[in-house]
Design a protein around this motif. Structure first.
Motif, PDB file in Angstrom:
ATOM      1  N   CYS A   1       6.974  -0.647   7.562  1.00 54.03           N
ATOM      2  CA  CYS A   1       8.043   0.152   6.809  1.00 54.03           C
ATOM      3  C   CYS A   1       8.609   1.401   7.528  1.00 54.03           C
ATOM      4  O   CYS A   1       9.391   2.192   7.235  1.00 54.03           O
ATOM      5  CB  CYS A   1       7.440   0.702   5.460  1.00 54.03           C
ATOM      6  SG  CYS A   1       6.139   1.842   5.617  1.00 54.03           S
TER       7      CYS A   1
ATOM      8  N   GLY B   1       5.684   4.959   4.716  1.00 56.91           N
ATOM      9  CA  GLY B   1       4.612   5.582   5.620  1.00 56.91           C
ATOM     10  C   GLY B   1       3.558   6.279   4.975  1.00 56.91           C
ATOM     11  O   GLY B   1       2.852   7.303   5.581  1.00 56.91           O
ATOM     12  N   ILE B   2       3.123   6.239   3.581  1.00 55.37           N
ATOM     13  CA  ILE B   2       2.051   7.256   3.315  1.00 55.37           C
ATOM     14  C   ILE B   2       1.058   6.422   2.628  1.00 55.37           C
ATOM     15  O   ILE B   2       0.077   7.016   2.702  1.00 55.37           O
ATOM     16  CB  ILE B   2       2.797   7.806   1.860  1.00 55.37           C
ATOM     17  CG1 ILE B   2       4.044   8.454   2.425  1.00 55.37           C
ATOM     18  CG2 ILE B   2       1.942   8.431   1.005  1.00 55.37           C
ATOM     19  CD1 ILE B   2       3.780   9.640   3.317  1.00 55.37           C
ATOM     20  N   CYS B   3       1.303   5.137   1.963  1.00 53.70           N
ATOM     21  CA  CYS B   3       0.083   4.555   1.595  1.00 53.70           C
ATOM     22  C   CYS B   3      -0.820   3.711   2.386  1.00 53.70           C
ATOM     23  O   CYS B   3      -2.019   3.427   2.367  1.00 53.70           O
ATOM     24  CB  CYS B   3       0.436   3.579   0.647  1.00 53.70           C
ATOM     25  SG  CYS B   3       1.119   1.848   1.249  1.00 53.70           S
ATOM     26  N   GLY B   4      -0.368   3.446   3.890  1.00 53.68           N
ATOM     27  CA  GLY B   4      -0.961   3.010   4.842  1.00 53.68           C
ATOM     28  C   GLY B   4      -1.395   1.135   4.574  1.00 53.68           C
ATOM     29  O   GLY B   4      -2.067   0.804   5.509  1.00 53.68           O
ATOM     30  N   SER B   5      -0.623   0.705   3.791  1.00 47.83           N
ATOM     31  CA  SER B   5      -0.985  -0.859   3.419  1.00 47.83           C
ATOM     32  C   SER B   5      -0.335  -1.669   4.364  1.00 47.83           C
ATOM     33  O   SER B   5      -0.726  -2.818   4.277  1.00 47.83           O
ATOM     34  CB  SER B   5      -0.642  -1.159   1.974  1.00 47.83           C
ATOM     35  OG  SER B   5       0.562  -0.884   1.702  1.00 47.83           O
ATOM     36  N   ASP B   6       0.774  -1.404   5.255  1.00 49.97           N
ATOM     37  CA  ASP B   6       1.591  -2.536   5.638  1.00 49.97           C
ATOM     38  C   ASP B   6       1.469  -2.373   7.284  1.00 49.97           C
ATOM     39  O   ASP B   6       2.336  -2.697   8.050  1.00 49.97           O
ATOM     40  CB  ASP B   6       3.082  -2.278   5.472  1.00 49.97           C
ATOM     41  CG  ASP B   6       3.675  -1.396   5.786  1.00 49.97           C
ATOM     42  OD1 ASP B   6       2.929  -0.116   5.916  1.00 49.97           O
ATOM     43  OD2 ASP B   6       5.006  -1.382   5.667  1.00 49.97           O
TER      44      ASP B   6
ATOM     45  N   LEU C   1       3.190   0.471  11.378  1.00 51.14           N
ATOM     46  CA  LEU C   1       3.429   0.194   9.900  1.00 51.14           C
ATOM     47  C   LEU C   1       4.842  -0.621   9.866  1.00 51.14           C
ATOM     48  O   LEU C   1       6.031   0.043  10.555  1.00 51.14           O
ATOM     49  CB  LEU C   1       3.763   1.508   8.913  1.00 51.14           C
ATOM     50  CG  LEU C   1       2.515   2.555   9.159  1.00 51.14           C
ATOM     51  CD1 LEU C   1       2.707   3.826   8.393  1.00 51.14           C
ATOM     52  CD2 LEU C   1       1.362   1.774   8.456  1.00 51.14           C
TER      53      LEU C   1
ATOM     54  N   ARG D   1       2.183  -4.338   1.087  1.00 53.24           N
ATOM     55  CA  ARG D   1       3.152  -3.127   1.165  1.00 53.24           C
ATOM     56  C   ARG D   1       3.265  -2.588  -0.271  1.00 53.24           C
ATOM     57  O   ARG D   1       2.563  -3.122  -1.253  1.00 53.24           O
ATOM     58  CB  ARG D   1       4.538  -3.666   1.357  1.00 53.24           C
ATOM     59  CG  ARG D   1       5.448  -4.184   0.247  1.00 53.24           C
ATOM     60  CD  ARG D   1       4.909  -5.468   0.309  1.00 53.24           C
ATOM     61  NE  ARG D   1       5.889  -6.330  -0.916  1.00 53.24           N
ATOM     62  CZ  ARG D   1       5.517  -7.534  -1.402  1.00 53.24           C
ATOM     63  NH1 ARG D   1       4.206  -8.174  -1.267  1.00 53.24           N
ATOM     64  NH2 ARG D   1       6.246  -8.147  -2.055  1.00 53.24           N
ATOM     65  N   SER D   2       3.508  -1.154  -0.369  1.00 48.63           N
ATOM     66  CA  SER D   2       3.370  -0.589  -1.515  1.00 48.63           C
ATOM     67  C   SER D   2       4.546   0.482  -1.427  1.00 48.63           C
ATOM     68  O   SER D   2       5.550   0.341  -2.138  1.00 48.63           O
ATOM     69  CB  SER D   2       1.913   0.216  -1.966  1.00 48.63           C
ATOM     70  OG  SER D   2       2.085   0.643  -2.926  1.00 48.63           O
ATOM     71  N   CYS D   3       4.155   1.700  -0.738  1.00 51.75           N
ATOM     72  CA  CYS D   3       5.159   2.850  -0.818  1.00 51.75           C
ATOM     73  C   CYS D   3       6.447   2.739  -0.157  1.00 51.75           C
ATOM     74  O   CYS D   3       7.530   3.379  -0.447  1.00 51.75           O
ATOM     75  CB  CYS D   3       4.189   3.924  -0.228  1.00 51.75           C
ATOM     76  SG  CYS D   3       4.226   3.872   1.479  1.00 51.75           S
ATOM     77  N   ALA D   4       6.414   1.843   0.866  1.00 48.53           N
ATOM     78  CA  ALA D   4       7.447   1.682   1.892  1.00 48.53           C
ATOM     79  C   ALA D   4       8.170   2.838   2.336  1.00 48.53           C
ATOM     80  O   ALA D   4       9.344   2.966   2.928  1.00 48.53           O
ATOM     81  CB  ALA D   4       8.780   1.094   0.890  1.00 48.53           C
TER      82      ALA D   4
HETATM   83 FE1  FES Z   1       3.399   2.294   2.397  1.00 45.79          FE
HETATM   84 FE2  FES Z   1       4.003   1.197   4.689  1.00 45.79          FE
HETATM   85  S1  FES Z   1       4.336   0.416   2.598  1.00 45.79           S
HETATM   86  S2  FES Z   1       2.783   2.923   4.331  1.00 45.79           S
END
Ligand code: FES
Ligand code: SF4
Ligand code: F3S
Length: 249
Positions: free
Chosen positions: A91, A74-79, A89, A69-72
């Motif tokens: 988040c 819905g922007i970084c796409g990591s989760d 996602l 997770r990173s941005c929390a």
């Molecule tokens: Fe970045 Fe969910 S933590 S999109």
């Protein structure tokens, strides 16, 4: 105005807390022979996100839980993970939308590195293979490369991709054949193929007009349903197929 420094600053006012059960697929390649499902309780609110529940488990129940997770926001796409059988996602998924028992698994079709963390490298390799950047060998203009609103509109939808892999890992064709370049790579090729400022559309179409390219797609639509950015993924794939067949880019 409160001037007494002994009064704590309230940063978060708790609403109606509830307890949910998280069933999380755990796997540590250094210890486990195969993945096992483990259950945890988490105190959350209905309007919390599934990511908040995962954080609760990690911070208060089991610090060994691994997830990205990173941005929390819905922007970084990591989760991106599988939540109750659906790619989402964490988040952007509210607890109130998924019930009190929440099953969370890693994305399907990728190698699991630990718990909910999967190996994205093959996915990014496929992404890189479609030349996902602007190619224009003309001399640089003094100000900018101009484009009409109509031409911009042609690839507006596919600019929204956050490379979360929810589409590619929901595609049964990809599960059966990981050589398939996958919907995400095609979306990112589309973003430049239909950009009037770009000069490498023909090269990208050649790359996608191969055994592992767009013709693997059987129009199953899982990718479109899975996309958290509501990109019309299948339509983008069809655009690329038409461009190969009829030169419509
Ligand atoms: Fe970045 Fe969910 S933590 S999109
Ligand atoms: Fe994620 Fe949608 Fe991009 Fe696929 S097209 S990687 S689902 S944002
Ligand atoms: Fe797969 Fe989407 Fe095509 S789910 S088959 S890439 S329409």
């Amino acid at each position: 105005m409160i001037t007494d420094r002994s009064v704590p600053i309230v940063t978060h006012i708790k609403g109606a807390a509830m307890q949910v059960t998280l069933r999380i697929m755990r796997f540590d390649p250094e210890k486990d022979k195969k993945p096992v499902m483990k259950s945890y309780k988490a105190e959350v609110e209905p309007t919390d996100r599934v990511l908040d529940a995962l954080n609760y488990v990690k911070w208060y129940e089991d610090g060994t839980l691994a997830y990205r997770r990173s941005c929390a926001h819905g922007i970084c796409g990591s989760d991106a993970v599988i939540i109750n059988g659906v790619n989402r996602l964490a988040c952007k998924t509210l607890i109130q939308d998924v019930g009190k028992t929440i099953t969370i698994e890693p994305l399907a079709g990728f190698k699991v590195l630990k718990d909910l963390i999967v190996d994205f490298e093959p996915f990014f390799e496929q992404y890189r293979s479609v030349l996902p950047y602007l190619i224009n060998n003309d001399p640089k203009p003094i100000k900018e490369r101009l484009q009409s609103p109509e031409d911009r509109e042609k690839f507006d939808d596919t600019t929204k991709c956050i490379l979360c892999a929810s589409c590619t890992t929901s595609c049964p064709i990809y599960w059966a054949n990981p050589d398939y370049v996958g919907p995400s790579a095609i979306v990112n090729a589309h973003r430049f193929i239909f950009d009037s400022r770009d000069q490498a559309a023909a090269e990208r179409l050649d790359i996608l007009n191969t055994r592992s390219g767009v013709w693997r797609c059987r129009t199953i639509f899982n990718c479109t349903e899975a996309c958290p950015r509501e990109i019309e993924v299948t339509r983008a794939i069809e655009d690329v197929k038409r461009a190969i067949l009829y030169g419509e880019s």
